[in-house]
Motif scaffolding. Structure first.
Motif, PDB file in Angstrom:
ATOM      1  N   MET A   1      77.151  82.580  21.734  1.00  0.00           N
ATOM      2  CA  MET A   1      76.083  82.076  20.782  1.00  0.00           C
ATOM      3  C   MET A   1      74.981  81.254  21.300  1.00  0.00           C
ATOM      4  SD  MET A   1      76.143  84.046  17.985  1.00  0.00           S
ATOM      5  CE  MET A   1      75.915  85.238  19.036  1.00  0.00           C
ATOM      6  N   PRO A   2      73.717  81.536  21.146  1.00  0.00           N
ATOM      7  CA  PRO A   2      72.786  80.584  21.508  1.00  0.00           C
ATOM      8  C   PRO A   2      72.728  78.972  21.099  1.00  0.00           C
ATOM      9  CG  PRO A   2      71.662  82.044  19.754  1.00  0.00           C
ATOM     10  CD  PRO A   2      73.150  82.425  20.060  1.00  0.00           C
ATOM     11  N   LYS A   3      72.293  78.136  21.869  1.00  0.00           N
ATOM     12  CA  LYS A   3      72.455  76.739  21.321  1.00  0.00           C
ATOM     13  C   LYS A   3      71.181  76.116  20.885  1.00  0.00           C
ATOM     14  CE  LYS A   3      72.419  75.057  26.068  1.00  0.00           C
ATOM     15  NZ  LYS A   3      72.702  76.308  26.826  1.00  0.00           N
ATOM     16  N   ASN A   4      69.926  76.719  21.142  1.00  0.00           N
ATOM     17  CA  ASN A   4      68.902  76.109  20.853  1.00  0.00           C
ATOM     18  C   ASN A   4      67.559  77.123  20.396  1.00  0.00           C
ATOM     19  OD1 ASN A   4      67.712  76.976  23.297  1.00  0.00           O
ATOM     20  ND2 ASN A   4      68.606  74.983  24.395  1.00  0.00           N
ATOM     21  N   PHE A   5      66.570  76.643  20.237  1.00  0.00           N
ATOM     22  CA  PHE A   5      65.542  77.341  19.727  1.00  0.00           C
ATOM     23  C   PHE A   5      65.047  78.461  20.992  1.00  0.00           C
ATOM     24  CE2 PHE A   5      61.898  76.357  16.343  1.00  0.00           C
ATOM     25  CZ  PHE A   5      63.071  76.526  15.418  1.00  0.00           C
ATOM     26  N   ALA A   6      65.021  77.848  22.207  1.00  0.00           N
ATOM     27  CA  ALA A   6      64.553  78.656  23.303  1.00  0.00           C
ATOM     28  C   ALA A   6      65.426  79.869  23.432  1.00  0.00           C
ATOM     29  CB  ALA A   6      64.510  77.877  24.587  1.00  0.00           C
ATOM     30  N   GLU A   7      66.682  79.643  23.424  1.00  0.00           N
ATOM     31  CA  GLU A   7      67.781  80.707  23.527  1.00  0.00           C
ATOM     32  C   GLU A   7      67.786  81.642  22.669  1.00  0.00           C
ATOM     33  OE1 GLU A   7      71.769  79.678  24.501  1.00  0.00           O
ATOM     34  OE2 GLU A   7      71.065  78.159  26.359  1.00  0.00           O
ATOM     35  N   LEU A   8      67.285  81.342  21.398  1.00  0.00           N
ATOM     36  CA  LEU A   8      67.098  82.316  20.027  1.00  0.00           C
ATOM     37  C   LEU A   8      65.909  82.919  20.149  1.00  0.00           C
ATOM     38  CD1 LEU A   8      68.954  82.791  17.352  1.00  0.00           C
ATOM     39  CD2 LEU A   8      67.313  81.120  16.371  1.00  0.00           C
ATOM     40  N   GLY A   9      64.725  82.430  20.832  1.00  0.00           N
ATOM     41  CA  GLY A   9      63.588  83.479  21.198  1.00  0.00           C
ATOM     42  C   GLY A   9      62.658  82.456  20.026  1.00  0.00           C
ATOM     43  N   ALA A  10      63.218  81.475  19.288  1.00  0.00           N
ATOM     44  CA  ALA A  10      62.167  80.740  18.486  1.00  0.00           C
ATOM     45  C   ALA A  10      61.083  79.716  19.056  1.00  0.00           C
ATOM     46  CB  ALA A  10      63.060  79.938  17.502  1.00  0.00           C
ATOM     47  N   LYS A  11      59.974  79.515  18.482  1.00  0.00           N
ATOM     48  CA  LYS A  11      59.052  78.685  19.208  1.00  0.00           C
ATOM     49  C   LYS A  11      58.829  77.380  18.264  1.00  0.00           C
ATOM     50  CE  LYS A  11      56.735  82.643  21.137  1.00  0.00           C
ATOM     51  NZ  LYS A  11      55.265  83.508  20.742  1.00  0.00           N
ATOM     52  N   GLU A  12      58.526  76.370  18.876  1.00  0.00           N
ATOM     53  CA  GLU A  12      58.658  74.927  18.116  1.00  0.00           C
ATOM     54  C   GLU A  12      57.019  74.952  17.558  1.00  0.00           C
ATOM     55  OE1 GLU A  12      58.627  70.196  19.204  1.00  0.00           O
ATOM     56  OE2 GLU A  12      58.718  71.605  20.849  1.00  0.00           O
ATOM     57  N   GLU A  13      56.050  75.582  18.103  1.00  0.00           N
ATOM     58  CA  GLU A  13      54.997  75.587  17.411  1.00  0.00           C
ATOM     59  C   GLU A  13      54.931  76.314  15.946  1.00  0.00           C
ATOM     60  OE1 GLU A  13      54.246  78.630  20.845  1.00  0.00           O
ATOM     61  OE2 GLU A  13      55.515  76.680  20.547  1.00  0.00           O
ATOM     62  N   ASP A  14      55.899  77.074  15.844  1.00  0.00           N
ATOM     63  CA  ASP A  14      56.167  77.798  14.576  1.00  0.00           C
ATOM     64  C   ASP A  14      56.625  77.086  13.479  1.00  0.00           C
ATOM     65  OD1 ASP A  14      54.555  80.123  15.597  1.00  0.00           O
ATOM     66  OD2 ASP A  14      56.618  81.067  16.177  1.00  0.00           O
ATOM     67  N   ILE A  15      57.038  76.006  13.636  1.00  0.00           N
ATOM     68  CA  ILE A  15      58.080  75.090  12.780  1.00  0.00           C
ATOM     69  C   ILE A  15      57.019  75.016  11.300  1.00  0.00           C
ATOM     70  CG2 ILE A  15      58.707  72.794  12.342  1.00  0.00           C
ATOM     71  CD1 ILE A  15      60.045  72.841  14.938  1.00  0.00           C
ATOM     72  N   PRO A  16      55.867  74.545  11.414  1.00  0.00           N
ATOM     73  CA  PRO A  16      55.164  74.283  10.015  1.00  0.00           C
ATOM     74  C   PRO A  16      55.086  75.702   9.281  1.00  0.00           C
ATOM     75  CG  PRO A  16      54.002  73.277  11.829  1.00  0.00           C
ATOM     76  CD  PRO A  16      55.228  74.036  12.656  1.00  0.00           C
TER      77      PRO A  16
END
Length: 391
Positions: free
Chosen positions: A341-356
């Motif tokens: 399983m992934p361990k962080n946003f990057a491995e999941l394909g998520a982006k920090e700038e999308d948090i808001p």
């Protein structure tokens, strides 16, 4: 322990080749014309759909078919299914697949007999009436084969929300562990993670003196801890597959959740990830849960410390229970990483700038009041910090 009612009438048919009996169980539970609802081509390529169709034909039961269910099932296909059921006078919905196919089937079953928009149920209206539903499970993960729950993503706004009601508990569920042996390792691991999440969401409770259900949850977590690596190492291990499949049902039919408050904040926070990025729900939970657990740990540090000792084999530090609690959370996170399983946003394909954007939809979208509620009330600021911990 709190007062509770518990009603779980699903008839389970467990074991090899049991999908060949589907027609007889549709007949047993009153089906006269069936919608077979399924996902992609794997059910066709494997011959599973052919076997299901043959079982219905053997019983003289007519049917129509609707495929195309995607992971994180969408509202558009639900509307299509409702229209098809009404047009064809369908009176029974048979889901063939994993949690996505089953959740979509449940939504269709509820929407077909409802005069309004089926999304009303996913905005808080209880489901009290639905066509009967049966399932043939192909992925051990969501537990929808034994639960009164369904999760759908509304394409307008990409809101991922849940609905519930005993009317959509399956009348029967066929569970053949052999049908899961062809799953890719990543999907198996995501399913294992989802099962463990369903257990942790119930374990995190503010209700005191619930030792019976605590012990049930711990036993099932230990089962997943044991069987998870076995099935990743040997996908054809039928016995490991069987234990995981039954644990998945037990984790979410609420036998482990009666008489106690529950959490579900990890699921709420993850739903925005799988809605926006279309990632596997279990993979999103693998990144979400450790962050949530660390953030809320001090609300009841001994509950986390107890799981650390009883499930993860940590030694209790009575002078510093927070050390034990953190050790248990890290052991859980390491386990999830070990099975792929992934361990962080990057491995999941998520982006920090999308948090808001994630926080806005999570806390304000579809009529929410700015917070989410569970083991701990979490505000927009809290949720922002939790997402940042995942980066």
């Amino acid at each position: 322990m709190e007062n509770f009612t518990f009603y779980s009438p699903t008839f389970f048919v467990f074991g090899k080749d049991t999908e060949n009996e589907a027609g007889s169980y549709v007949k047993k539970f009153g089906g006269n014309k069936v919608l077979i609802h399924y996902g992609g081509n794997s059910a066709k390529r494997s011959g599973l759909l052919d076997r299901v169709e043959a079982s219905l034909q053997k019983e003289g039961i007519p049917y129509v078919m609707l495929g195309g269910v995607k992971p994180n099932p969408r509202s558009g296909l639900v509307y299509e299914g409702i229209e098809l059921c009404r047009k064809e006078s369908v009176d029974f919905v048979l889901a063939v697949g994993g949690g996505s196919a089953i959740d979509s089937a449940k939504a269709i079953a509820a929407g077909t007999v409802y005069d309004g928009d089926f999304w009303d149920f996913y905005s808080g209206k209880p489901i009290t009436e639905a066509l009967p539903v049966g399932t043939i499970l192909t992925i051990a993960a969501a537990g929808s084969e034994g639960s009164p729950d369904s999760v759908i993503t509304k394409e307008e706004g990409m809101f991922k929300r849940g609905a519930s009601g005993d009317a959509i508990r399956p009348k029967f569920s066929i569970l053949n562990p052999a049908l899961t042996q062809t799953l890719p390792a990543y999907q198996s691991a995501a399913g294992i993670t989802d099962i463990m999440a369903h257990l942790y969401e119930r374990y995190l409770t503010n209700t005191k003196e619930v030792e019976v259900t605590d012990r049930l949850i711990e036993a099932l977590l230990l089962t997943m801890k044991h069987e998870g690596p076995r099935v990743i190492a040997d996908p054809d291990n039928y016995e490991a597959r069987a234990n995981i499949m039954w644990a998945g049902m037990m984790a979410h039919n609420n036998s482990c959740g009666v008489g106690r408050s529950q959490d579900w904040n990890s699921h709420n926070i993850e739903h925005e990830l799988s809605a926006l990025y279309d990632c596997a729900h279990g993979a999103g939970l693998a990144v979400t849960m450790p962050a949530v657990f660390k953030y809320v740990m001090n609300h009841d540090v001994m509950r986390f410390a107890k799981a650390a000792v009883r499930v993860w084999g940590c030694q209790m530090d009575f002078d510093h229970p927070e050390v034990t609690a953190l050790e248990g959370i890290e052991a859980f996170r390491s386990f999830l990483i070990s099975i792929g399983m992934p361990k962080n946003f990057a491995e999941l394909g998520a982006k920090e700038e999308d948090i808001p954007k994630l926080v806005e939809v999570l806390c304000r979208g579809d009529g929410r009041d700015g917070s989410i509620y569970g083991f701990v009330k979490l505000t927009e600021e809290d949720c922002t910090k939790i997402y940042q911990m995942m980066v």
